[in-house]
Write an enzyme that holds these catalytic residues in place. Structure first.
Site, short mmCIF file in Angstrom:
data_model
loop_
_atom_site.label_atom_id
_atom_site.label_comp_id
_atom_site.label_asym_id
_atom_site.label_seq_id
_atom_site.Cartn_x
_atom_site.Cartn_y
_atom_site.Cartn_z
N LYS A 114 -20.77 5.47 8.42
CA LYS A 114 -20.09 4.28 9.21
C LYS A 114 -19.81 3.16 8.19
CE LYS A 114 -19.66 6.39 13.08
NZ LYS A 114 -18.31 7.03 13.57
N PRO A 119 -28.71 -7.92 11.61
CA PRO A 119 -28.02 -7.96 10.27
C PRO A 119 -28.96 -7.32 9.16
CG PRO A 119 -29.25 -10.01 10.65
CD PRO A 119 -29.38 -9.17 11.82
N ILE A 146 -21.17 -4.57 20.26
CA ILE A 146 -20.10 -5.32 19.78
C ILE A 146 -19.39 -4.53 18.51
CG2 ILE A 146 -19.22 -7.43 18.70
CD1 ILE A 146 -21.76 -8.84 20.00
N GLY A 155 -25.89 -4.37 13.55
CA GLY A 155 -25.24 -5.62 14.46
C GLY A 155 -25.82 -5.34 15.86
N ASP A 156 -25.23 -5.87 16.93
CA ASP A 156 -25.46 -5.55 18.17
C ASP A 156 -24.64 -4.28 18.61
OD1 ASP A 156 -24.90 -5.49 21.21
OD2 ASP A 156 -26.62 -6.86 20.94
N ASP A 195 -26.80 4.07 11.16
CA ASP A 195 -25.35 3.57 10.57
C ASP A 195 -25.69 3.26 8.91
OD1 ASP A 195 -23.84 3.80 12.77
OD2 ASP A 195 -23.89 1.83 13.28
N MET A 235 -14.97 -6.93 10.36
CA MET A 235 -14.31 -6.12 9.70
C MET A 235 -12.86 -6.60 9.23
SD MET A 235 -15.23 -2.63 12.04
CE MET A 235 -14.90 -3.53 13.50
#
Length: 268
Positions: free
Chosen positions: A74, A29, A110, A106-107, A52, A189
């Site tokens: 992104k 995060p 994913i 994030g990861d 990102d 999202m």
């Protein structure tokens, strides 16, 4: 994970090979305290960091003083670097023998289009590794003080995307799974399309009063948790529109208030 042979080390070598090396680093995060030790080491050793927008901020301060930092955008609904351009930058810098960190929010595995960047490196014959991180869904659940599973009442956990490549609600949904009252569902999202998703869920049998949680800007000073129901959250997002901050939506038996009197705080 590494593309080097089994006899070779599984992490980046002590000095970058002639072809360079790419480390896909998951920023979680975007809280530096939640980075893995390996992620920090890769950032400190990086010569180039492609990051990102959601991974920007304090984490970039961990990169080496001489590392070139390149934003690759992104952000939903905002101008972003095209995926093909990101792939080309990875290949270009690695071919120049540089140690590259691709810092993903994030990861990385994913909903991060990781497979497309891996495919570009494989085609170019460039070695890489994947450094896993704390998925944003787990960080959000921890911040909210909830588990994601519970015996008998929350036996399954599922992650879905709330937007397809056009930005609309994906049509090929597994509605039986998404309306399962014994599943915890996390929507990535999903702010923009959640009202439409909620209408479909309720029409297909999900109780409108199913607990729901909007976890916004997790780990940041303006973090916000909205605990409500599927129906009420859909109405809120339809009325106010999506937040400018990244957010996750949880619904299911565990997206509810912590036990009465529970206090969530940091010991420091």
């Amino acid at each position: 994970m590494s593309t080097t042979p089994p006899s070779a080390p599984t992490s980046a070598p002590a000095s970058a090979p002639a072809t360079g090396f790419v480390s896909f680093v998951s920023s979680g995060p975007a809280d530096p305290e939640l980075l893995t030790v390996r992620a920090v080491k890769r950032l400190e050793a990086a010569e180039v960091v492609l990051y990102d927008a959601l991974a920007a901020g304090p984490i970039l301060e961990l990169a080496g003083a001489n590392a070139e930092q390149i934003s690759v955008g992104k952000r939903a609904g905002r101008p972003s670097t095209r995926q093909e351009e990101v792939n080309a930058l990875l290949v270009e810098h690695a071919r120049n023998g540089r140690r590259v960190v691709r810092l993903k929010s994030g990861d990385a595995g994913i909903f991060g289009r990781l497979e497309e960047e891996i495919a570009a490196l494989l085609e170019a014959g460039i070695p890489f590794e994947i450094v896993p991180g704390v998925p944003s869904a787990l960080a959000a659940a921890a911040a909210a003080g909830i588990p994601l599973t519970r015996r008998l009442t929350a036996r399954r956990l599922q992650f879905i995307t709330g937007a397809d490549v056009t930005g609309g609600l994906p049509e090929d949904q597994n509605w039986a799974a998404l309306t399962d009252p014994h599943a915890t569902t996390v929507v990535f999202m999903g702010q923009r399309n959640f009202p439409a998703l909620a209408r479909e869920l309720v029409a297909r049998g999900l109780c409108a009063a199913t607990p729901a949680l909007l976890a916004e800007a997790v780990g940041h000073p303006h973090q916000r948790m909205i605990r409500t129901s599927v129906e009420e959250l859909a109405a809120l997002l339809e009325r106010e529109g999506p937040s400018p901050h990244p957010a996750l939506i949880f619904y299911g038996p565990l997206a509810e208030l912590p036990p009465q009197g529970a206090r969530l705080h940091s010991p420091l």
